[in-house]
Design a protein around this motif. Structure first.
Motif, PDB file in Angstrom:
ATOM      1  N   UNK A 166       0.869  -1.185   0.000  1.00 45.38           N
ATOM      2  CA  UNK A 166       0.000   0.000   0.000  1.00 45.38           C
ATOM      3  C   UNK A 166       0.900   1.228   0.000  1.00 45.38           C
ATOM      4  N   UNK A 167       0.598   2.209  -0.846  1.00 47.44           N
ATOM      5  CA  UNK A 167       1.409   3.426  -0.933  1.00 47.44           C
ATOM      6  C   UNK A 167       0.517   4.649  -0.918  1.00 47.44           C
ATOM      7  N   UNK A 168       0.952   5.660  -0.162  1.00 45.34           N
ATOM      8  CA  UNK A 168       0.201   6.910  -0.040  1.00 45.34           C
ATOM      9  C   UNK A 168       1.198   8.062   0.051  1.00 45.34           C
ATOM     10  N   UNK A 172      -0.018   8.074   7.873  1.00 40.64           N
ATOM     11  CA  UNK A 172      -1.294   7.698   8.476  1.00 40.64           C
ATOM     12  C   UNK A 172      -1.140   7.780   9.981  1.00 40.64           C
ATOM     13  N   UNK A 173      -1.850   8.698  10.628  1.00 41.40           N
ATOM     14  CA  UNK A 173      -1.679   8.894  12.074  1.00 41.40           C
ATOM     15  C   UNK A 173      -1.865   7.596  12.858  1.00 41.40           C
ATOM     16  N   UNK A 174      -0.939   7.364  13.782  1.00 42.75           N
ATOM     17  CA  UNK A 174      -1.053   6.210  14.675  1.00 42.75           C
ATOM     18  C   UNK A 174      -0.717   4.886  14.035  1.00 42.75           C
ATOM     19  N   UNK A 175      -0.286   4.873  12.764  1.00 44.85           N
ATOM     20  CA  UNK A 175       0.000   3.600  12.114  1.00 44.85           C
ATOM     21  C   UNK A 175       1.501   3.335  12.109  1.00 44.85           C
ATOM     22  N   UNK A 176       1.849   2.081  12.004  1.00 49.70           N
ATOM     23  CA  UNK A 176       3.247   1.690  11.886  1.00 49.70           C
ATOM     24  C   UNK A 176       3.546   1.483  10.408  1.00 49.70           C
ATOM     25  N   UNK A 177       4.518   0.643  10.120  1.00 54.46           N
ATOM     26  CA  UNK A 177       4.831   0.349   8.721  1.00 54.46           C
ATOM     27  C   UNK A 177       3.900  -0.705   8.156  1.00 54.46           C
ATOM     28  N   UNK A 178       2.907  -1.120   8.967  1.00 51.32           N
ATOM     29  CA  UNK A 178       1.944  -2.130   8.537  1.00 51.32           C
ATOM     30  C   UNK A 178       0.551  -1.533   8.575  1.00 51.32           C
ATOM     31  N   UNK A 179      -0.243  -1.834   7.563  1.00 48.92           N
ATOM     32  CA  UNK A 179      -1.603  -1.326   7.490  1.00 48.92           C
ATOM     33  C   UNK A 179      -2.557  -2.484   7.252  1.00 48.92           C
ATOM     34  N   UNK A 180      -3.771  -2.392   7.795  1.00 49.66           N
ATOM     35  CA  UNK A 180      -4.753  -3.458   7.634  1.00 49.66           C
ATOM     36  C   UNK A 180      -5.668  -3.165   6.444  1.00 49.66           C
ATOM     37  N   UNK A 238      -2.378   0.377  -4.397  1.00 50.55           N
ATOM     38  CA  UNK A 238      -1.784  -0.910  -4.040  1.00 50.55           C
ATOM     39  C   UNK A 238      -1.092  -1.430  -5.283  1.00 50.55           C
ATOM     40  N   UNK A 239       0.208  -1.685  -5.169  1.00 47.29           N
ATOM     41  CA  UNK A 239       0.990  -2.125  -6.324  1.00 47.29           C
ATOM     42  C   UNK A 239       1.968  -3.221  -5.904  1.00 47.29           C
ATOM     43  N   UNK A 240       2.419  -4.034  -6.840  1.00 44.31           N
ATOM     44  CA  UNK A 240       3.475  -4.996  -6.512  1.00 44.31           C
ATOM     45  C   UNK A 240       4.728  -4.270  -6.024  1.00 44.31           C
ATOM     46  N   UNK A 241       5.417  -4.870  -5.101  1.00 44.36           N
ATOM     47  CA  UNK A 241       6.607  -4.260  -4.515  1.00 44.36           C
ATOM     48  C   UNK A 241       7.633  -3.878  -5.577  1.00 44.36           C
ATOM     49  N   UNK A 242       7.757  -4.700  -6.625  1.00 42.79           N
ATOM     50  CA  UNK A 242       8.748  -4.430  -7.659  1.00 42.79           C
ATOM     51  C   UNK A 242       8.484  -3.115  -8.374  1.00 42.79           C
ATOM     52  N   UNK A 243       7.208  -2.716  -8.476  1.00 38.73           N
ATOM     53  CA  UNK A 243       6.869  -1.467  -9.150  1.00 38.73           C
ATOM     54  C   UNK A 243       7.510  -0.279  -8.442  1.00 38.73           C
ATOM     55  N   UNK A 255       3.615   0.909   2.870  1.00 38.10           N
ATOM     56  CA  UNK A 255       3.204   0.085   4.007  1.00 38.10           C
ATOM     57  C   UNK A 255       3.083  -1.373   3.586  1.00 38.10           C
ATOM     58  N   UNK A 256       3.532  -2.233   4.458  1.00 38.02           N
ATOM     59  CA  UNK A 256       3.242  -3.652   4.321  1.00 38.02           C
ATOM     60  C   UNK A 256       1.786  -3.867   4.703  1.00 38.02           C
TER      61      UNK A 256
END
Length: 289
Positions: A166-168, A172-180, A238-243, A255-256
């Motif tokens: 996920x890329x923005x 994102x307030x209160x978030x870590x490197x992981x998003x749900x 949301x894109x593949x990591x390679x992109x 974000x993971x």
């Protein structure tokens, strides 16, 4: 007049003696003499003047010798080239690559070129559904595509699976490197897509499976433009990591995705029950190794 007769005549013209030409050709003298007589009868002209010291070409003989050398050389080159194409050491590798998989291609082709330096290339870049059509129409032999897609008419060799991110443009307030997935639903998404692109449907199916409804702002088939729009604040994606590795320099927060079963696969496809050139077969063999 055939190529064997011309080769015999070349030897006679260059050796200037039937005995020497026969020795060079590993033939007996009488059959070679008869070949020369038959050739003169077929053309209706004298090709040599016979004298005690050997043979001398007539003017017609000199003209025939000049053309015979060219023809024999072309035949020999053709035999070599056809054999090399048949073995895959020459010829053309025609291959397509999906927009999101283009980073794979230079790596694969570099390895292939090291083994087959004389092969030339026809490379097409397009979306996965268009590549399927091109393979089906035999415009290209192989294609690197993004999965999943309907592949009943094709054989496939899976290459790799990689996570989506996920890329923005904003933190994102209160978030870590992981998003749900639930958090993603609060962000309008601009997805990489045109109709028929596997990644787009893969993303939507994952949300559907989780009974979530993401906000779809739109879709964009040009990855560079998509990332520019997202980095400017026009939605998230949301894109593949390679992109993201292929297009550095954008001001993005990446974000993971938590509980990530979502991943993008790529593979090489070709038409079932259709002859592949030796170059294409060698390319597939290299990938299997």
């Amino acid at each position: 007049m055939d190529i064997k007769q011309l080769r015999y005549f070349i030897a006679i013209a260059e050796e200037k003696q039937i005995s020497a030409a026969a020795k060079r050709l590993h033939l007996a003298q009488p059959p070679l003499s008869q070949q020369l007589i038959n050739l003169e009868k077929e053309l209706g002209v004298a090709l040599v003047v016979r004298h005690a010291r050997g043979l001398e070409l007539t003017e017609a003989g000199r003209i025939l010798y000049k053309h015979a050398v060219k023809i024999a050389s072309l035949v020999e080159e053709s035999e070599i080239e056809v054999k090399e194409v048949g073995e895959g050491t020459k010829g053309t590798l025609s291959i397509g690559v999906n927009t999101l998989s283009s980073k794979l291609l230079p790596i694969l082709l570099k390895r292939f070129q090291e083994s087959y330096p004389h092969v030339t290339y026809k490379i097409q870049q397009n979306e996965s559904d268009q590549l399927l059509k091109m393979v089906k129409e035999k415009a290209i032999e192989l294609a690197i595509i993004r999965l999943p897609l309907e592949l009943n008419d094709f054989s496939i060799l899976h290459l790799k699976t990689e996570p989506l991110r996920f890329a923005s443009s904003t933190r994102i307030p209160g978030s870590s490197a992981i998003i749900t997935y639930e958090q993603i639903c609060h962000h309008p998404l601009l997805l990489p897509s045109i109709e028929g692109l596997g990644v787009y449907h893969l993303i939507l199916e994952e949300f559907s499976r989780r009974r979530l409804e993401p906000v779809i702002l739109g879709e964009c088939s040009d990855i560079a433009v998509l990332l520019q729009l997202v980095s400017s604040g026009f939605g998230a994606t949301i894109v593949p990591e390679v992109v993201l590795r292929m297009h550095p320099g954008h001001d993005l927060q990446v974000f993971e995705i938590a509980d990530a079963t979502l991943a993008a696969s790529s593979g090489v496809i070709w038409l079932k029950d259709y002859y592949l050139s030796k170059a294409a077969q060698n390319f597939l063999d290299l990938l299997r190794k």
